[in-house]
Design a protein around this motif. Structure first.
Motif, PDB file in Angstrom:
ATOM      1  N   THR A  58       8.530 -18.318  -3.321  1.00 57.57           N
ATOM      2  CA  THR A  58       8.187 -16.924  -3.587  1.00 57.57           C
ATOM      3  C   THR A  58       6.672 -16.749  -3.505  1.00 57.57           C
ATOM      4  OG1 THR A  58      10.099 -16.710  -5.026  1.00 57.57           O
ATOM      5  CG2 THR A  58       8.382 -15.047  -5.276  1.00 57.57           C
ATOM      6  N   GLY A  59       6.247 -15.697  -2.800  1.00 55.28           N
ATOM      7  CA  GLY A  59       4.824 -15.421  -2.631  1.00 55.28           C
ATOM      8  C   GLY A  59       4.215 -16.082  -1.415  1.00 55.28           C
ATOM      9  N   GLU A  60       4.989 -16.912  -0.727  1.00 54.07           N
ATOM     10  CA  GLU A  60       4.469 -17.638   0.427  1.00 54.07           C
ATOM     11  C   GLU A  60       4.863 -16.963   1.735  1.00 54.07           C
ATOM     12  OE1 GLU A  60       2.309 -20.122   1.007  1.00 54.07           O
ATOM     13  OE2 GLU A  60       1.868 -19.829  -1.099  1.00 54.07           O
ATOM     14  N   ALA A  61       4.247 -17.418   2.823  1.00 53.40           N
ATOM     15  CA  ALA A  61       4.513 -16.880   4.155  1.00 53.40           C
ATOM     16  C   ALA A  61       4.549 -18.013   5.167  1.00 53.40           C
ATOM     17  CB  ALA A  61       3.429 -15.878   4.543  1.00 53.40           C
ATOM     18  N   GLY A  62       5.347 -17.818   6.192  1.00 53.69           N
ATOM     19  CA  GLY A  62       5.426 -18.745   7.312  1.00 53.69           C
ATOM     20  C   GLY A  62       5.922 -17.970   8.525  1.00 53.69           C
ATOM     21  N   TRP A  63       5.822 -18.543   9.699  1.00 54.16           N
ATOM     22  CA  TRP A  63       6.161 -17.803  10.907  1.00 54.16           C
ATOM     23  C   TRP A  63       7.238 -18.489  11.729  1.00 54.16           C
ATOM     24  CZ3 TRP A  63       5.551 -19.945  15.724  1.00 54.16           C
ATOM     25  CH2 TRP A  63       4.782 -21.100  15.796  1.00 54.16           C
ATOM     26  N   THR A  93       1.619  -9.389  -4.313  1.00 57.17           N
ATOM     27  CA  THR A  93       0.399  -9.226  -3.524  1.00 57.17           C
ATOM     28  C   THR A  93       0.131 -10.464  -2.662  1.00 57.17           C
ATOM     29  OG1 THR A  93      -1.005  -9.937  -5.369  1.00 57.17           O
ATOM     30  CG2 THR A  93      -0.630  -7.556  -5.106  1.00 57.17           C
ATOM     31  N   SER A  94       0.560 -11.620  -3.139  1.00 55.50           N
ATOM     32  CA  SER A  94       0.412 -12.844  -2.357  1.00 55.50           C
ATOM     33  C   SER A  94       1.156 -12.751  -1.027  1.00 55.50           C
ATOM     34  CB  SER A  94       0.926 -14.045  -3.155  1.00 55.50           C
ATOM     35  OG  SER A  94       0.859 -15.219  -2.373  1.00 55.50           O
ATOM     36  N   CYS A  95       2.291 -12.063  -1.016  1.00 53.83           N
ATOM     37  CA  CYS A  95       3.049 -11.910   0.232  1.00 53.83           C
ATOM     38  C   CYS A  95       2.200 -11.234   1.306  1.00 53.83           C
ATOM     39  CB  CYS A  95       4.315 -11.095  -0.015  1.00 53.83           C
ATOM     40  SG  CYS A  95       5.567 -11.953  -0.983  1.00 53.83           S
ATOM     41  N   TYR A  96       1.525 -10.167   0.953  1.00 55.42           N
ATOM     42  CA  TYR A  96       0.696  -9.440   1.918  1.00 55.42           C
ATOM     43  C   TYR A  96      -0.538 -10.256   2.313  1.00 55.42           C
ATOM     44  CZ  TYR A  96       3.674  -5.491   0.865  1.00 55.42           C
ATOM     45  OH  TYR A  96       4.768  -4.674   0.708  1.00 55.42           O
ATOM     46  N   ARG A  97      -1.191 -10.859   1.335  1.00 55.04           N
ATOM     47  CA  ARG A  97      -2.381 -11.668   1.615  1.00 55.04           C
ATOM     48  C   ARG A  97      -2.034 -12.852   2.514  1.00 55.04           C
ATOM     49  NH1 ARG A  97      -3.128 -13.108  -2.991  1.00 55.04           N
ATOM     50  NH2 ARG A  97      -2.656 -15.306  -2.852  1.00 55.04           N
ATOM     51  N   VAL A 133      -0.750  -1.362  -0.330  1.00 61.82           N
ATOM     52  CA  VAL A 133      -1.934  -0.666   0.159  1.00 61.82           C
ATOM     53  C   VAL A 133      -3.209  -1.349  -0.352  1.00 61.82           C
ATOM     54  CG1 VAL A 133      -3.223   1.522   0.053  1.00 61.82           C
ATOM     55  CG2 VAL A 133      -0.746   1.524   0.504  1.00 61.82           C
ATOM     56  N   GLU A 134      -3.269  -1.654  -1.647  1.00 68.35           N
ATOM     57  CA  GLU A 134      -4.460  -2.303  -2.214  1.00 68.35           C
ATOM     58  C   GLU A 134      -4.731  -3.646  -1.544  1.00 68.35           C
ATOM     59  OE1 GLU A 134      -3.498  -2.653  -6.377  1.00 68.35           O
ATOM     60  OE2 GLU A 134      -3.376  -0.468  -6.614  1.00 68.35           O
ATOM     61  N   THR A 135      -3.686  -4.449  -1.383  1.00 72.01           N
ATOM     62  CA  THR A 135      -3.874  -5.796  -0.834  1.00 72.01           C
ATOM     63  C   THR A 135      -4.241  -5.744   0.642  1.00 72.01           C
ATOM     64  OG1 THR A 135      -2.271  -6.620  -2.443  1.00 72.01           O
ATOM     65  CG2 THR A 135      -2.844  -8.087  -0.630  1.00 72.01           C
TER      66      THR A 135
END
Length: 165
Positions: A58-63, A93-97, A133-135
């Motif tokens: 959770t909060g992480e990203a990969g492609w 917010t970590s998801c967007y960052r 929007v903020e992130t």
């Protein structure tokens, strides 16, 4: 970075990368996740299995590849499940960052985002919009266009208001 909102289907966006609101297992699901897997075809799932054998936190990203979609890549993020008690806004917010960081690593300059965690995961919509929007506005990135894609008109209007338009 140009931050915009569009009313439409994220799978039809002509961008370098689309962001998928995935689950931890990274094997497809409902909502945006199901739509992206359906539109991208079996190549998306095959790449998820190969690249994320143990899923994604959770909060992480990969492609992965975007398969049959117009985009080149899918950037998968795992948003917090508010209904299951995951209420740490920092995970959202970590998801967007992290998605922007992955986009930068890939060289993606145009990225389409869903409103992460605001569907079946139940994050309150107004706060989900504010977090997005903020992130997206404050994260340093080489991305030139971030597009928030709203499937329904009501969500589009909430995002448009948050963007000041």
């Amino acid at each position: 970075m140009d931050l915009t909102v569009v009313h439409g289907d994220i799978t039809e966006q002509v961008v370098d990368a689309v962001v998928n609101a995935a689950n931890r297992a990274m094997r497809g699901g409902g909502g945006v996740d199901g739509a992206i897997h359906a539109a991208g075809g079996p190549a998306v799932l095959e790449d998820c299995v190969r690249r994320f054998p143990d899923g994604l936190a959770t909060g992480e990203a990969g492609w992965t590849t975007a398969g049959a979609m117009a985009a080149r890549w899918v950037i998968h993020v795992v948003g917090p499940n508010f209904r299951a008690g995951e209420t740490d806004r920092g995970l959202l917010t970590s998801c967007y960052r992290r998605a922007l960081e992955v986009a930068d690593e890939l060289g993606a300059r145009t990225v389409a985002f869903p409103l992460v965690s605001a569907g079946i995961y139940g994050w309150p919509k107004d706060d989900a919009v504010a977090a997005a929007v903020e992130t997206l506005r404050t994260t340093p990135t080489e991305v030139s266009e971030a597009r928030l894609v709203a499937y329904d008109r009501a969500t589009h209007d909430v995002i448009a208001a948050a963007l000041g338009g």
